[in-house]
Write an enzyme that holds these catalytic residues in place. Sequence first.
Site, PDB file in Angstrom:
ATOM      1  CG  ASN A   1      -5.648   4.737   0.625  1.00 20.66           C
ATOM      2  OD1 ASN A   1      -6.497   5.401   0.059  1.00 20.66           O
ATOM      3  ND2 ASN A   1      -4.475   5.220   1.001  1.00 20.66           N
TER       4      ASN A   1
ATOM      5  CD  GLU B   1      -2.540   8.646   0.840  1.00 23.44           C
ATOM      6  OE1 GLU B   1      -1.428   8.949   0.351  1.00 23.44           O
ATOM      7  OE2 GLU B   1      -2.781   7.537   1.342  1.00 23.44           O
TER       8      GLU B   1
ATOM      9  CG  ASP C   1      -0.270  15.550  -3.131  1.00 16.26           C
ATOM     10  OD1 ASP C   1      -0.290  14.837  -4.156  1.00 16.26           O
ATOM     11  OD2 ASP C   1       0.381  15.244  -2.119  1.00 16.26           O
TER      12      ASP C   1
ATOM     13  CG  HIS D   1      -0.303  11.139  -3.801  1.00 17.73           C
ATOM     14  ND1 HIS D   1      -0.319  12.172  -2.881  1.00 17.73           N
ATOM     15  CD2 HIS D   1      -0.410   9.993  -3.084  1.00 17.73           C
ATOM     16  CE1 HIS D   1      -0.414  11.669  -1.659  1.00 17.73           C
ATOM     17  NE2 HIS D   1      -0.478  10.354  -1.749  1.00 17.73           N
TER      18      HIS D   1
ATOM     19  CD  GLU E   1       1.007   3.047  -1.312  1.00 24.19           C
ATOM     20  OE1 GLU E   1       2.116   2.482  -1.253  1.00 24.19           O
ATOM     21  OE2 GLU E   1       0.859   4.268  -1.161  1.00 24.19           O
TER      22      GLU E   1
END
Length: 451
Positions: A202, A266, A268, A238, A161
């Site tokens: 990432n 990641e 979801d 996300h 990030e």
Amino acid sequence: MRSLRKGLSLGSVLTGIAALGALLVAAPAAHAADTPLRDLAAAKGKVIGTAVTGSKLTGTYGDIAGAQFSSLTPGNAMKWETVEPTRGTYNWAEADQIVAFAQAHNQQVRGHTLVWHSQNPSWLTNGTWTSAQLGSLLQDHITTEVTRYKGKLAAWDVVNEPFNEDGTYRSTLWYNGLGSDYIAQALTWAHAADPSAKLYINDYNVEGVNAKSTALYNLVKSLKERGVPIDGVGLQAHLILGQVPSTLQQNIQRFADLGVDVAITELDIRMQVPSDSTKLTRQAADYKAVFDACVAVSRCYGVTVWGFTDSDSWIPDVFSGYGAATPYDENYAPKPAYYAIASSLGGTSTPPPTGACTAAYSVQSQWNTGFTGQVRIACSGAALSSWKVNWTYGAGQRITQAWNADCTQSGAAVTCANASYNGTVPNGGSVTFGFNASWSGSNPVPTVTLG
């Protein structure tokens, strides 16, 4: 349902049945006929992973994590505040546990994460450091951790990030103290510690083509041109229900065209809770869209879901009113999203039939102040590897003792879950548990729900 009052005869009026739909629970024994997701992914040349919590890698959770996924990412176990909570004192317990589990199940491990602005120990964030000191601390941390797992990890999310939404560099301990070149330095140090590990940058909200993902693209292009070791980019993903970026595949492809791998790291897809069939159907379509985009690009390495079960998801704690973001529900039952993933990977798995498992409540005997009850859980056309039933009493009944289940009661609401030895309900089989309870005046039969 009828209520039974004092003096009335007992009989079939005492039985309440709640039929449940599609409750195949996702332990290997529960859908053994289905090809595991990891095998489907391998056939497509992809890796499918999940973030895990080390302490939970037992029982049904461990069974699913080991059988369905080919890669594990430690959710928190490799972050700085976990591994070096005080300066020079290391705690590798959970990280080692996850690596050992992965080795035992022929899985890869994705290290997460070496350089981040969050989840750092207070001794680091509250310290006063010169640039030289900060650089030395970062190099020492990266070298120590990567060296410990040298040859055991397939990849590292080295820098996590680094960008703001507008594509500018995020103001962090690292950027403020070392400048933007902390990213190149971190990658170089990680490569020196383990030349075989694939090194990634990432970030989130970089799944589609936008200002943030373009900044990441330009950074990776620059690093490649400079000869800095960079093997891939991680798109966290996300996502919110119905908001999969239309440019996802295009974005994956443009990074691949730079000569780096791309991983969905990641994934979801959260929704406003409670979930319902419409939301779950849309979620399944969204999961399939993400997997389809990865399958379509040869350099998309694979997809990692950020926790495979809703019971181990970070979403409810961070996004109020949202949840149900993973492919399995809290009871380890595969949701429509699971079957959509399997379909994207070339599988033919289909959900179990509606009403495959049911729960039936009955009163076995009754006296003036109490009664003995029983619940029978049965399956036909599916199987369970764990179960939980719920009901709400309507006349003040109170459970005083239970056997063959762990029961709790809060007010009128009762929840009973399987004991350690009777969670499995085979297709065509059943289990029962019993309890004693008190009553006064009337003893109406509640409606029982399974799950």
